[in-house]
Design a protein around this motif. Structure first.
Motif, short mmCIF file in Angstrom:
data_model
loop_
_atom_site.label_atom_id
_atom_site.label_comp_id
_atom_site.label_asym_id
_atom_site.label_seq_id
_atom_site.Cartn_x
_atom_site.Cartn_y
_atom_site.Cartn_z
N ILE A 142 0.86 -1.51 -0.74
CA ILE A 142 -0.21 0.19 -0.28
C ILE A 142 0.74 1.21 0.20
O ILE A 142 1.10 2.39 -0.99
CB ILE A 142 -0.95 -0.01 1.26
CG1 ILE A 142 -2.21 -0.88 0.91
CG2 ILE A 142 -1.94 1.53 1.44
CD1 ILE A 142 -2.82 -1.21 2.24
N ALA A 143 2.63 1.40 0.65
CA ALA A 143 2.81 2.36 1.27
C ALA A 143 3.58 2.51 -0.63
O ALA A 143 3.51 3.66 -0.84
CB ALA A 143 3.70 2.69 2.06
N LEU A 144 3.90 1.93 -1.16
CA LEU A 144 4.57 1.11 -2.32
C LEU A 144 3.32 2.37 -3.73
O LEU A 144 4.00 3.68 -4.24
CB LEU A 144 4.97 0.41 -3.08
CG LEU A 144 5.32 0.01 -4.55
CD1 LEU A 144 6.18 1.50 -4.64
CD2 LEU A 144 5.58 -1.38 -4.93
N TYR A 145 2.19 1.93 -3.74
CA TYR A 145 1.18 1.80 -4.45
C TYR A 145 1.32 3.64 -4.48
O TYR A 145 0.09 4.73 -5.06
CB TYR A 145 0.33 1.19 -4.53
CG TYR A 145 0.11 0.12 -4.90
CD1 TYR A 145 1.55 -0.40 -5.82
CD2 TYR A 145 -0.33 -0.90 -4.13
CE1 TYR A 145 1.26 -1.22 -6.03
CE2 TYR A 145 -0.31 -2.42 -4.32
CZ TYR A 145 1.22 -2.71 -5.66
OH TYR A 145 1.61 -4.13 -5.46
N LYS A 146 0.85 4.22 -3.27
CA LYS A 146 1.04 5.34 -2.46
C LYS A 146 1.47 6.66 -3.15
O LYS A 146 1.37 7.52 -3.23
CB LYS A 146 0.05 5.19 -1.09
CG LYS A 146 -1.23 4.42 -0.31
CD LYS A 146 -1.64 4.71 0.26
CE LYS A 146 -3.90 4.67 0.50
NZ LYS A 146 -3.87 4.76 2.25
N SER A 147 2.66 5.72 -2.73
CA SER A 147 4.03 6.82 -2.80
C SER A 147 4.24 7.07 -4.54
O SER A 147 5.16 7.85 -5.42
CB SER A 147 5.13 6.49 -2.35
OG SER A 147 5.76 5.73 -3.01
N SER A 148 3.23 6.23 -5.15
CA SER A 148 3.08 5.64 -6.73
C SER A 148 2.26 6.58 -7.37
O SER A 148 2.36 7.03 -8.49
CB SER A 148 3.65 4.54 -7.55
OG SER A 148 4.85 3.95 -7.22
N GLY A 149 1.61 7.80 -6.25
CA GLY A 149 0.13 8.00 -7.03
C GLY A 149 -0.61 7.75 -6.74
O GLY A 149 -2.32 7.94 -6.85
N PHE A 150 -1.42 6.32 -6.57
CA PHE A 150 -2.83 6.43 -6.16
C PHE A 150 -3.58 5.87 -5.29
O PHE A 150 -2.28 6.02 -3.73
CB PHE A 150 -2.35 4.00 -5.97
CG PHE A 150 -1.85 3.56 -7.34
CD1 PHE A 150 -3.00 2.98 -8.54
CD2 PHE A 150 -0.50 3.71 -7.78
CE1 PHE A 150 -2.98 2.55 -9.58
CE2 PHE A 150 -0.31 2.71 -9.22
CZ PHE A 150 -1.81 2.67 -9.83
N ALA A 151 -4.69 6.74 -5.00
CA ALA A 151 -5.59 6.30 -4.05
C ALA A 151 -6.74 5.58 -3.89
O ALA A 151 -6.81 5.45 -4.99
CB ALA A 151 -5.77 8.24 -4.42
N PRO A 152 -7.35 5.73 -3.17
CA PRO A 152 -8.44 4.82 -2.93
C PRO A 152 -9.57 5.40 -3.89
O PRO A 152 -9.43 5.90 -4.66
CB PRO A 152 -9.04 5.44 -1.94
CG PRO A 152 -7.80 5.23 -1.07
CD PRO A 152 -6.88 6.16 -1.57
#
Length: 177
Positions: A142-152
């Motif tokens: 989740i940290a990787l994805y959010k730091s890549s710009g992903f959001a819920p």
């Protein structure tokens, strides 16, 4: 008589090198490349290592390769696959269907490298929105994805209960390219 610290460690040269006779093995550099049909057994091994009971069956990896080979990349160290990313597209939306890194290679930035490559490829293919699902307890992913710009994917935080069946909750994340 008291033993010298190096003698107590069992390696009389440890004090000279700081590492002992056998320094830790250096990890082999990895190269990003597309998957070939010959890679499928090794890809299946890696997928089982990473995802265990929810890994893709071999036949499914084979079909995903046939459909999405242009969106399937691996990190290869010359001896074994150390990571992979797979994405599919439907009606202009990309889906990251798998991203995994070998246990012993985690923490080296390989997951980020894979994510950046698949996002670059999807953007080049004209995809404008990318989605993925992740186990809501997998804090590192989740940290990787959010730091890549992903959001819920929704105002409710993107949590989808029983997404993969009873008790198999997933967090749905999205990114506009």
């Amino acid at each position: 008589m008291t033993a010298h610290p190096a003698e107590r460690s069992g390696d009389p040269f440890a004090s000279l090198t700081g590492q002992g006779l056998f320094p830790p093995a250096r990890k082999r550099p990895v190269r990003m490349r597309g998957v070939t049909e010959a890679d499928l057994p090794e890809l299946h091994r890696l997928d089982r290592e990473v995802f265990q009971e929810v890994a893709y069956p071999y036949f499914m990896l084979r079909q995903l390769f046939d459909m999405y080979a242009d969106h399937l990349f691996v990190l290869d160290d010359g001896e074994a696959l150390q990571g992979y990313v797979l994405a599919g597209t439907v009606l202009g939306t990309g889906w990251v269907l798998g991203l995994g890194v070998a246990r012993e290679r985690r923490g080296e930035g390989l997951g980020r490298r894979l994510m950046l490559e698949i996002l670059r490829q999807l953007r080049n293919d004209g995809v404008r929105e990318v989605r993925l699902t992740v186990d809501p307890t997998n804090a590192a992913a989740i940290a990787l994805y959010k730091s890549s710009g992903f959001a819920p994917a929704a105002a409710d935080g993107g949590l989808r209960r029983n997404y993969f069946g009873p008790g198999e909750h997933r967090l749905v994340l999205e990114l506009s390219l």
